[in-house]
Design a protein around this motif. Structure first.
Motif, PDB file in Angstrom:
ATOM      1  N   GLU A 125      -7.722   0.400   5.112  1.00 24.55           N
ATOM      2  CA  GLU A 125      -9.138   0.513   4.962  1.00 24.55           C
ATOM      3  C   GLU A 125      -9.671   0.411   3.597  1.00 24.55           C
ATOM      4  O   GLU A 125     -10.664  -0.462   3.423  1.00 24.55           O
ATOM      5  CB  GLU A 125      -9.814   1.605   5.618  1.00 24.55           C
ATOM      6  CG  GLU A 125      -9.617   1.875   7.090  1.00 24.55           C
ATOM      7  CD  GLU A 125      -8.537   2.732   7.396  1.00 24.55           C
ATOM      8  OE1 GLU A 125      -8.316   3.441   8.267  1.00 24.55           O
ATOM      9  OE2 GLU A 125      -7.485   2.699   6.269  1.00 24.55           O
ATOM     10  N   ASP A 126      -9.143   1.191   2.630  1.00 27.47           N
ATOM     11  CA  ASP A 126      -9.452   0.867   1.326  1.00 27.47           C
ATOM     12  C   ASP A 126      -9.374  -0.532   0.742  1.00 27.47           C
ATOM     13  O   ASP A 126     -10.275  -1.203  -0.122  1.00 27.47           O
ATOM     14  CB  ASP A 126      -8.893   1.800   0.384  1.00 27.47           C
ATOM     15  CG  ASP A 126      -9.030   3.495   0.637  1.00 27.47           C
ATOM     16  OD1 ASP A 126     -10.181   3.555   0.741  1.00 27.47           O
ATOM     17  OD2 ASP A 126      -7.891   4.068   0.650  1.00 27.47           O
TER      18      ASP A 126
ATOM     19  N   LYS B  97      -3.422   3.715  -1.260  1.00 26.81           N
ATOM     20  CA  LYS B  97      -4.731   3.296  -0.891  1.00 26.81           C
ATOM     21  C   LYS B  97      -4.453   3.217   0.823  1.00 26.81           C
ATOM     22  O   LYS B  97      -3.218   2.686   1.281  1.00 26.81           O
ATOM     23  CB  LYS B  97      -4.982   1.817  -1.242  1.00 26.81           C
ATOM     24  CG  LYS B  97      -5.721   1.959  -2.527  1.00 26.81           C
ATOM     25  CD  LYS B  97      -6.089   0.601  -2.927  1.00 26.81           C
ATOM     26  CE  LYS B  97      -6.749   0.291  -4.429  1.00 26.81           C
ATOM     27  NZ  LYS B  97      -7.230  -1.228  -4.778  1.00 26.81           N
TER      28      LYS B  97
ATOM     29  N   SER C 272      -6.637  -6.185  -5.048  1.00 29.59           N
ATOM     30  CA  SER C 272      -7.189  -4.991  -4.103  1.00 29.59           C
ATOM     31  C   SER C 272      -5.994  -4.395  -3.599  1.00 29.59           C
ATOM     32  O   SER C 272      -6.340  -3.123  -2.942  1.00 29.59           O
ATOM     33  CB  SER C 272      -8.130  -5.736  -3.110  1.00 29.59           C
ATOM     34  OG  SER C 272      -9.001  -6.416  -3.698  1.00 29.59           O
TER      35      SER C 272
ATOM     36  N   THR D 121       0.694  -1.155   0.072  1.00 35.61           N
ATOM     37  CA  THR D 121      -0.009  -0.160   0.051  1.00 35.61           C
ATOM     38  C   THR D 121       0.921   1.253   0.009  1.00 35.61           C
ATOM     39  O   THR D 121       1.851   1.381   0.464  1.00 35.61           O
ATOM     40  CB  THR D 121      -0.911   0.190   1.131  1.00 35.61           C
ATOM     41  OG1 THR D 121      -0.127  -0.164   2.399  1.00 35.61           O
ATOM     42  CG2 THR D 121      -1.904  -1.112   1.510  1.00 35.61           C
TER      43      THR D 121
ATOM     44  N   ARG E  45     -12.022  -2.957   2.289  1.00 35.06           N
ATOM     45  CA  ARG E  45     -13.274  -2.406   1.653  1.00 35.06           C
ATOM     46  C   ARG E  45     -13.372  -3.333   0.182  1.00 35.06           C
ATOM     47  O   ARG E  45     -14.307  -3.836  -0.099  1.00 35.06           O
ATOM     48  CB  ARG E  45     -13.675  -1.134   1.678  1.00 35.06           C
ATOM     49  CG  ARG E  45     -13.915  -0.530   2.819  1.00 35.06           C
ATOM     50  CD  ARG E  45     -14.528   0.829   2.841  1.00 35.06           C
ATOM     51  NE  ARG E  45     -14.878   1.364   4.022  1.00 35.06           N
ATOM     52  CZ  ARG E  45     -14.344   2.421   4.799  1.00 35.06           C
ATOM     53  NH1 ARG E  45     -13.180   2.823   4.323  1.00 35.06           N
ATOM     54  NH2 ARG E  45     -14.810   2.834   5.787  1.00 35.06           N
ATOM     55  N   GLU E  46     -12.333  -3.351  -0.512  1.00 33.16           N
ATOM     56  CA  GLU E  46     -12.214  -3.478  -2.034  1.00 33.16           C
ATOM     57  C   GLU E  46     -12.344  -5.161  -2.023  1.00 33.16           C
ATOM     58  O   GLU E  46     -13.074  -5.640  -2.841  1.00 33.16           O
ATOM     59  CB  GLU E  46     -11.206  -3.091  -2.648  1.00 33.16           C
ATOM     60  CG  GLU E  46     -11.083  -3.394  -4.058  1.00 33.16           C
ATOM     61  CD  GLU E  46      -9.943  -2.411  -5.065  1.00 33.16           C
ATOM     62  OE1 GLU E  46      -9.741  -3.121  -6.062  1.00 33.16           O
ATOM     63  OE2 GLU E  46      -9.538  -1.557  -4.713  1.00 33.16           O
TER      64      GLU E  46
END
Length: 268
Positions: free
Chosen positions: A229-230, A226, A200, A156, A233-234
């Motif tokens: 959390e992103d 990202k 993701s 990330t 969720r994805e």
């Protein structure tokens, strides 16, 4: 010398035990995956229930039943490749049914799935390992369900630092876990679950990277920042759309500028 079957005695505390058995049993398994036969050395955990009026199970009989089941399977089933790890797990339960009375049983299989990937720029083949776990559960009503788990390493890029530092930011390795619990009959390929998690992240990671690949990965990460959390969720949204059953997602970000890690988790 007489043999006392103390397991058949009535326990002082009469409570049903839902899971009693053996764990960390390593054996061999062969799976026919996409037309090719793959050999695994998985860890098994196999348990059955114990009624309230029985002190314990005959552990040697259970171990014997597992050993004999695996011995028969080596001759006729394990080395004859199964179509999936969950089919192998159900087969083990069917063998146990012949050796030890029970109403509920579980078989858990932990192993690694190695998938060849093409590096993003040089086009070389990189063999990527993924942790997978398959559980097969025989319920009290005789029905079967399965639990599939995958663990994937990605990365990330922090969008907050990027927005506040003229595009400069910190990056970190992240670990995404996806679990699907569904009726046994539902077809849910482990590799599809892996793809959902891997796609993701800010960008996938690779075992093998040439310089042109490294550049491509870094550029991909910075164009797709990202939060953890992103990512969670994805993964959840994609999994809910693609797979039947109950979904659970957990993502851990191994932070690079903090002394702690960050976690995001959700489930249906």
């Amino acid at each position: 010398m007489p043999i006392f079957e103390t397991q058949e005695e009535t326990p002082e505390i009469k409570e049903r035990l839902h899971r009693v058995g053996i764990t960390n049993l390593r054996t061999v398994a062969k799976i026919n995956w996409k037309g090719s036969v793959y050999t695994f050395l998985p860890l098994f955990e196999v348990t059955i229930d114990v009624p309230a009026e029985k002190k314990g199970i005959h552990m040697s009989r259970l171990v014997e039943s597992i050993t004999e089941s695996m011995s028969e399977a080596v001759e006729s089933e394990v080395l004859e490749a199964h179509s999936s790890l969950e089919e192998l797990g159900k087969c083990v339960i069917k063998h146990i049914e012949k050796k030890h009375p029970h109403k509920r049983a579980e078989v858990w299989i932990k192993t690694h799935l190695v998938i060849p990937r093409e590096t993003p720029a040089s086009g070389k083949t990189s063999y990527e390992p993924y942790d997978v776990e398959v559980g097969v559960i025989k319920n009290y009503d005789g029905s079967f369900e399965k639990v599939l788990r995958v663990k994937v390493i990605g990365n990330t890029v922090c969008p907050h630092a990027m927005a506040n530092n003229n595009g400069k930011t910190h990056i970190q390795r992240a670990i995404g876990e996806l679990e699907v619990r569904a009726p046994f009959s539902k077809e849910i390929p482990l590799e599809d679950m892996i793809d959902v998690v891997e796609s993701s992240f800010s960008n996938p990671t690779y075992t093998l990277l040439k310089t042109v690949d490294e550049n491509t990965v870094v550029q991909g990460m910075f164009t797709n920042p990202k939060f953890v959390e992103d990512v969670a969720r994805e993964i959840f949204a994609k999994a809910r759309e693609r797979f039947p059953g109950k979904i659970r997602v957990k993502v851990i970000s191994n932070e690079s500028i903090h002394k702690h890690d960050v976690i995001a988790e959700t489930w249906s």
